[in-house]
Write a protein that holds these residues in place. Structure first.
Motif, PDB file in Angstrom:
ATOM      1  N   VAL A  84       0.845  -1.057  -0.023  1.00  0.00           N
ATOM      2  CA  VAL A  84      -0.099  -0.008  -0.002  1.00  0.00           C
ATOM      3  C   VAL A  84       0.943   1.175  -0.191  1.00  0.00           C
ATOM      4  N   ALA A  89       1.090   5.626   1.037  1.00  0.00           N
ATOM      5  CA  ALA A  89       0.431   6.803   1.461  1.00  0.00           C
ATOM      6  C   ALA A  89       1.203   7.893   1.142  1.00  0.00           C
ATOM      7  N   ALA A 123      -4.090   2.556   5.789  1.00  0.00           N
ATOM      8  CA  ALA A 123      -3.901   1.647   4.838  1.00  0.00           C
ATOM      9  C   ALA A 123      -3.675   0.251   4.673  1.00  0.00           C
TER      10      ALA A 123
END
Length: 458
Positions: free
Chosen positions: A361, A363, A452
């Motif tokens: 993931v 961010a 996330a």
């Protein structure tokens, strides 16, 4: 009879190894001979753009230790302008030639060999014609040649920099500071492929703000000359006028001599060593000519940086001197400056994480380098990449103004110790309004990445 250590290459890795070996072995116990094809030892190639841009004096200011220092204080026989052209492992000899007088080749016996010739610039076929006004930027001699060209009459007005990596971007800014009109040409979609494209777009914005023309998605196909001098750069989208051309297409390991001698060369083109920087019995290598391992991907990588070269040279020198040391790999930390924009990266980019087999993931947060109300507060963008299941940090990129680049070191330390983004949110980082908001941008990004990871798990 004293053992003899022969060192090929007199810059960071080679001289670090020679110095460390000397500290551990007396002058009567170890003879050290260094062959360096250039005119300098132990200098900062990274400082050349700042010399060209007038921010530092050079080249003397860029030299950490002169050859005389090594000769007088370390009893190291430094032979400048000598190029090693062959290594005979069976007879334990190197063959060197004097580049100044073109004399007979010199055969020098060794008991131990330190291979550290560094890297060589990528120079495409179209740039190999020896055309006046076309420069690479690898050594202090390259910097001196460029400075002579910029100071000659008629004074150059148009510069084209080919390649928008670290050296290309830094040299483009340096040439603008020198008063030239500069075009930066890059084959990729954004400058600086060392960061993800979304972060590279921020770099492009800063470059354009310096009145540098940025041409991305463009491939150079040739050069044009007039009276033996560069006059234009030919691309697949037209010609660009040029009085000087700077090649910033990266470097590759200078490993051909090792390959010819039968030493192992890896898939990156770098010489293969063990953790102690040993290649074979009595043969060592370090610096920009070797490949190392990336601690997150586990893949062999070639990361040509002075930080690694000095560390690897030190490790090799300790072992050559009878001690014990290892080099455990890299996480790919690097920083640079583009006008007043700072760029830092560590760990894996998105494409590198995918290639290593990670699911991840990301961010991205925008914050400020200081408390928002404090004078001088400026925007900073932080991007974190974390493994989807565990939340382990995989990489980070930071682009912003003052105090941006060195924040990458916090994440580099966390990566080194396999920290998760959740753990990073609790790091006890310094706070005061002149230096950081109450929630540091790195911590804000870690919080968003942790969320996330949690959502990905659900």
């Amino acid at each position: 009879m004293a053992r003899r250590l022969v060192v090929i290459g007199g810059n960071a890795a080679g001289m670090s190894a020679a110095s460390q070996a000397r500290r551990r072995r007396g002058r009567d116990d170890l003879e050290i001979v260094v062959f360096e094809r250039g005119n300098f030892t132990s200098y900062s190639s990274c400082g050349i753009p700042y010399w060209v841009g007038g921010l530092v004096e050079g080249p003397d200011k860029l030299i950490a230790r002169a050859p005389a220092t090594f000769r007088d204080e370390y009893a190291i026989d430094v032979r400048l302008r000598h190029e090693v052209v062959a290594i005979d492992l069976e007879s334990r000899h190197v063959v060197a030639r004097n580049l100044e007088n073109g004399g007979e080749p010199v055969h020098v016996r060794f008991d131990d060999l330190m291979y550290a010739p560094g890297a060589e610039p990528v120079r495409p076929d179209w740039a190999d014609g020896g055309l006046a006004g076309v420069f690479g930027m690898q050594t202090l001699d390259d910097g001196a040649a460029l400075m002579d060209w910029l100071g000659a009459e008629p004074a150059p007005e148009h510069a084209v920099v080919v390649g928008a990596g670290y050296i290309g971007v830094e040299m483009a800014e340096a040439l603008v500071r020198h008063g030239l009109r500069v075009t930066l040409v890059e084959r990729g979609a954004e400058p600086m492929s060392s960061v993800d494209p979304d972060m590279g777009a921020l770099v492009r914005e800063a470059i354009c703000g310096m009145n540098i023309e940025v041409r991305t998605g463009v491939t150079v196909t040739g050069l044009k000359e007039s009276d033996g001098r560069i006059s234009a750069v030919v691309t697949d989208s037209g010609e660009l006028p040029a009085d000087v051309v700077l090649l910033g297409l990266g470097v590759r390991p200078n490993s051909q001599l090792a390959r010819d001698a039968g030493l192992p060369v890896g898939r990156t083109g770098g010489v293969v060593t063990d953790l102690r920087m040993r290649v074979a019995d009595g043969i060592w290598a370090a610096g920009d000519c070797v490949e190392t391992v990336h601690r997150l991907s586990g893949h062999p990588v070639h990361v040509p940086l002075g930080t690694h070269a000095n560390k690897q040279g030190r490790v090799a020198g300790i072992n050559l001197g009878g001690g014990y040391a290892t080099f455990p790999g890299v996480v790919g930390t690097a920083v640079t400056k583009v006008c007043d924009l700072e760029v830092g990266r560590t760990g894996l980019l998105e494409r590198e994480a995918s290639a290593a087999g990670y699911e991840f993931v990301t961010a991205v947060v925008k914050s400020t380098n200081r408390a928002g109300y404090f004078p001088g507060a400026a925007q900073m963008t932080v991007k974190l990449i974390a493994e989807r299941r565990t939340g382990r940090l995989l990489g980070a990129q930071i682009v912003g103004r003052s105090e941006a680049a060195k924040r990458i070191d916090v994440v580099a330390a966390a990566l080194w110790h396999e920290t998760t983004v959740e753990e990073l949110t609790a790091f006890d980082l310094g706070y005061a309004p002149p230096y950081a908001p109450v929630w540091d941008p790195v911590l804000v990004a870690a919080r968003k990445a942790a969320v996330a990871v949690e959502r990905a798990g659900q």
